[in-house]
Scaffold this motif. Structure first.
Motif, PDB file in Angstrom:
ATOM      1  N   ARG A 314      -0.646   0.467  -2.677  1.00 43.80           N
ATOM      2  CA  ARG A 314      -1.999   1.023  -2.738  1.00 43.80           C
ATOM      3  C   ARG A 314      -2.013   2.523  -2.465  1.00 43.80           C
ATOM      4  O   ARG A 314      -3.054   3.101  -2.168  1.00 43.80           O
ATOM      5  CB  ARG A 314      -2.950   0.285  -1.800  1.00 43.80           C
ATOM      6  N   GLY A 318      -4.423   4.613   0.342  1.00 40.65           N
ATOM      7  CA  GLY A 318      -4.670   3.192   0.545  1.00 40.65           C
ATOM      8  C   GLY A 318      -4.019   2.707   1.837  1.00 40.65           C
ATOM      9  O   GLY A 318      -4.631   1.991   2.630  1.00 40.65           O
ATOM     10  N   ARG A 321      -5.802   4.281   4.883  1.00 39.45           N
ATOM     11  CA  ARG A 321      -7.109   3.690   5.112  1.00 39.45           C
ATOM     12  C   ARG A 321      -6.983   2.297   5.728  1.00 39.45           C
ATOM     13  O   ARG A 321      -7.741   1.924   6.616  1.00 39.45           O
ATOM     14  CB  ARG A 321      -7.861   3.594   3.781  1.00 39.45           C
ATOM     15  N   ALA A 322      -5.987   1.550   5.236  1.00 42.03           N
ATOM     16  CA  ALA A 322      -5.798   0.201   5.763  1.00 42.03           C
ATOM     17  C   ALA A 322      -5.445   0.266   7.250  1.00 42.03           C
ATOM     18  O   ALA A 322      -5.852  -0.590   8.031  1.00 42.03           O
ATOM     19  CB  ALA A 322      -4.695  -0.513   4.985  1.00 42.03           C
ATOM     20  N   ARG A 323      -4.686   1.311   7.644  1.00 44.23           N
ATOM     21  CA  ARG A 323      -4.275   1.402   9.034  1.00 44.23           C
ATOM     22  C   ARG A 323      -5.382   1.922   9.936  1.00 44.23           C
ATOM     23  O   ARG A 323      -5.595   1.424  11.026  1.00 44.23           O
ATOM     24  CB  ARG A 323      -3.038   2.295   9.135  1.00 44.23           C
ATOM     25  N   HIS A 325      -8.745   2.423   9.079  1.00 46.11           N
ATOM     26  CA  HIS A 325     -10.113   1.990   8.771  1.00 46.11           C
ATOM     27  C   HIS A 325     -11.076   3.160   8.640  1.00 46.11           C
ATOM     28  O   HIS A 325     -12.174   3.144   9.185  1.00 46.11           O
ATOM     29  CB  HIS A 325     -10.640   1.021   9.831  1.00 46.11           C
TER      30      HIS A 325
ATOM     31  N   HIS B  92     -10.732  -6.646  -1.476  1.00 47.23           N
ATOM     32  CA  HIS B  92     -10.913  -5.341  -0.843  1.00 47.23           C
ATOM     33  C   HIS B  92     -12.374  -5.002  -0.621  1.00 47.23           C
ATOM     34  O   HIS B  92     -12.704  -3.895  -0.244  1.00 47.23           O
ATOM     35  CB  HIS B  92     -10.207  -4.260  -1.658  1.00 47.23           C
ATOM     36  N   PRO B 134     -13.405  -7.581   5.693  1.00 45.04           N
ATOM     37  CA  PRO B 134     -12.844  -7.572   4.330  1.00 45.04           C
ATOM     38  C   PRO B 134     -12.522  -9.010   3.916  1.00 45.04           C
ATOM     39  O   PRO B 134     -11.958  -9.769   4.715  1.00 45.04           O
ATOM     40  CB  PRO B 134     -11.558  -6.749   4.457  1.00 45.04           C
ATOM     41  N   SER B 137      -9.143 -10.732   4.475  1.00 42.78           N
ATOM     42  CA  SER B 137      -8.650 -11.120   5.800  1.00 42.78           C
ATOM     43  C   SER B 137      -9.123 -12.523   6.201  1.00 42.78           C
ATOM     44  O   SER B 137      -8.811 -12.985   7.289  1.00 42.78           O
ATOM     45  CB  SER B 137      -9.122 -10.111   6.848  1.00 42.78           C
TER      46      SER B 137
END
Ligand SMILES: Nc1ncnc2c1ncn2[C@@H]1O[C@H](COP(=O)(O)OP(=O)(O)OP(=O)(O)O)[C@@H](O)[C@H]1O
Ligand SMILES: [Mg+2]
Lengths: 342, 245
Positions: A314, A318, A321-323, A325, B92, B134, B137
């Motif tokens: 991603r 990506g 952002r996932a880490r 938030h 997502h 999300p 999850s």
């Protein structure tokens, strides 16, 4: 007719926020950035202004490519068709006496109009066949343009109407034009993705089959995005023709444009607004620091693309952002559940 | 007039027959269970009703109109909502946004009305507290609930439920059947594929048994389960254990 579902229990009106942090903060940050980038050509060395121009041309293209591939699932390797058509539309209008800077929206419009019939051809094809067909469209456009003597045929022609500007004026004005187009394209994309269309695109990106059965008209959404991306790339072609005012088919319709859009969107992160911008920054940083290395530059750039495709599917943004938030440009819907503190 | 009517619907995947002259109808507010062995063509039947799969022949009428050639999106907007056996969340996006896109596109609602429909569907399916999560999850149980919530957000007149009770505990199955009975009470027709026969029997008033694409029985649940045709389908005439899950 549909049946409206009555709520289970009467409750106060639902509050839906559109960002997780204060929008004022984002607004102030964006304002400062806009001012800085607008006065940039007067505070940085002249050749750096040219680099910034090229940077923003790439930001425009990558933002459009990300809409196509990252959201609407259309992997176009022929997007240079619209870069070329935009550049040639600018040349044509300039030859007819229109101020080159005024041609920018006109060229974008021309590309949007040309995109409509092209969707009817391309949308008969799926996946890899679609991608190859986009390339065929681009090569066809190149061949046709190459036969038009007025536009300089295969050898090209310089854009009139800029000769009375000094070189530094040309550099400054083409920078400003490019930066404003980039600003409009990124802001427009942000507004689009915050609208109902944004949810539609995100759902197609995540699961096309489920999107359809939730009522999403996938084909109409794709058509809209293809036209928007054609207009955006057309505007990029127009500013390209102004900043490098000798227009020739092999440069404007170069496959390299599509390769750069793809690379930059991938390393930054497909399916996010920030991704292509961050990808463009990395791409330019690499270019500036490694260009002297010749072949090694290409090898490093290629290796980076492969590594990111393998380990950060991603992209950098990506993964970030996932880490953490966080989103710089939030497009989501955040429910404030009254009386519920989950 | 029937709400949903199938007449002679047939479909083959190569040599595999998944539908052979399937004919039945559903009235408003009906709740009908569909049983049948693995590979009988139950999920394919839903695909043909919702538009994901186009039948080779036959007529599928919804509210008196032949929808067999309409796109899945048009059918969803017309009032056919479905869930997927293997959940297909928009990973997502948040749980709320999953329902919201269905409310805006499937139910054609805008603004606050779409928020209310989407959140109402989440509350009904017990996903209210997870609205901002999300969807990627979620656990399998919650993904199945989300399938239901998303289908519900399209404001359907008929709901196609594909094994949404599989793998649930007794308590969870009871919760689910309560939800489905309340949907029926609102006038939504339900077509429910389920291997957990006990869950079906507490909710439906008719059962259809499908085997190799053929409707081998259609009628009162107890009678269908006791019928020779169905006993034959489920190996050697052994009676289906109503308490098996
Ligand atoms: N798209 C497809 N292409 C080819 N064959 C398919 C396709 N979809 C389903 N099949 C085949 O059709 C048959 C029926 O599948 P289907 O999923 O409808 O069965 P089912 O009754 O839902 O089974 P289960 O109880 O296991 O869910 C199976 O043999 C399956 O392999
Ligand atoms: Mg199945």
């Amino acid at each position: 007719m549909s049946i409206a579902l009555p709520p289970v229990a009467p409750r106060r009106s639902l509050v839906v926020r559109r960002s997780t942090h204060s929008p004022a903060l984002t607004l102030v940050g964006a304002l400062v950035l806009v001012i800085l980038l607008t006065i940039a050509p007067w505070i940085v060395p002249a050749q750096f202004a040219t680099t910034l121009t090229n940077f923003f041309i790439l930001v425009i293209m990558a933002t459009m490519w990300n809409l196509l591939a990252g959201y609407a699932g259309m992997v176009s390797i022929g997007q240079q068709a619209f870069v070329g058509l935009g550049a040639y539309a600018t040349l044509y209008f300039a030859l007819k006496g229109v101020n080159p800077f005024v041609t920018i929206p006109l060229s974008a419009l021309v590309c949007a109009i040309l995109a409509v019939p092209i969707t009817y051809l391309l949308f008969r094809l799926r996946g890899g066949y679609f991608s190859i067909a986009t390339w065929v469209v681009s090569d066809t456009a190149l061949l046709i343009i190459g036969t038009i003597a007025l536009l300089g045929g295969g050898t090209g022609r310089s854009v009139p109407g800029l000769q009375n500007l000094s070189p530094s004026e040309t550099a400054h004005f083409s920078y400003l034009a490019t930066w404003f187009v980039a600003l409009i394209v990124v802001t427009g994309t942000y507004i689009l993705l915050r609208s109902r269309m944004g949810l539609v695109l995100a759902s197609i990106r995540d699961n096309e089959v489920a999107a359809r059965s939730a009522g999403v008209n996938v084909r109409a959404a794709r058509r809209t995005i293809f036209i928007v991306a054609a207009a955006g790339c057309g505007a990029a072609g127009a500013v390209l023709a102004i900043s490098q005012p000798f227009v020739q088919p092999s440069n404007e319709f170069n496959l390299q444009w599509a390769a750069e859009m793809l690379f930059v969107s991938m390393i930054g992160g497909l399916g996010t607004i920030e991704g292509p911008i961050i990808g463009s920054i990395i791409f330019f940083a690499l270019q500036q620091t490694l260009q002297q290395q010749g072949v090694w530059y290409l090898i490093i750039v290629g290796a980076l693309a492969v590594a990111i495709a393998l380990w950060l599917p991603r992209g950098l943004w990506g993964a970030f952002r996932a880490r953490f938030h966080t989103e710089l440009l939030p497009v989501g819907h955040w429910v404030d559940q009254l009386g519920d503190d989950d | 007039m029937s709400l949903l009517q199938l007449e002679g619907v047939s479909k083959k995947f190569g040599q595999v027959v998944v539908g052979e002259a399937i004919t039945f109808q559903l009235m408003q507010g009906d709740a009908v269970g569909i049983v049948g062995p693995n590979g009988a063509g139950k999920t394919s039947l839903f695909g043909m009703i919702s538009g994901d799969i186009s039948p080779d022949s036959g007529v599928i009428s919804f509210e008196g109109e032949n929808v067999a050639r309409l796109s899945p999106a048009k059918r969803a907007r017309a009032g056919i909502g479905r869930t997927y056996q293997v959940p297909r969340p928009f990973e997502h996006m948040t749980v709320f946004e999953n329902a919201l896109v269905a409310a805006q596109q499937g139910a054609r609602a805008r603004g606050h009305k779409s928020y209310d429909i989407a959140f109402g569907a989440l509350e009904r399916t017990g996903l209210g507290p997870l609205a901002n999560r999300p969807a990627g999850s979620l656990t399998l149980l919650h993904r199945k609930r989300l399938e239901l919530a998303r289908a519900l957000s399209t404001s359907p007149r008929v709901l196609l439920l594909d094994e949404i009770a599989g793998g649930l505990t007794d308590l969870e199955v009871n919760e689910l059947t309560t939800i489905i009975r309340s949907l029926r009470a609102d006038g939504i027709a339900v077509l429910w594929i389920e291997h957990v026969v006990r869950a079906l029997l507490s909710t439906v008033d008719r059962l259809i048994c499908l085997a190799s694409g053929v409707v081998v029985a259609d009628g009162e649940p107890k009678e269908v389960l006791a019928s020779d045709a169905v006993r034959f389908v489920y190996l050697g005439g052994k009676r289906i254990d109503e308490d098996a899950s």
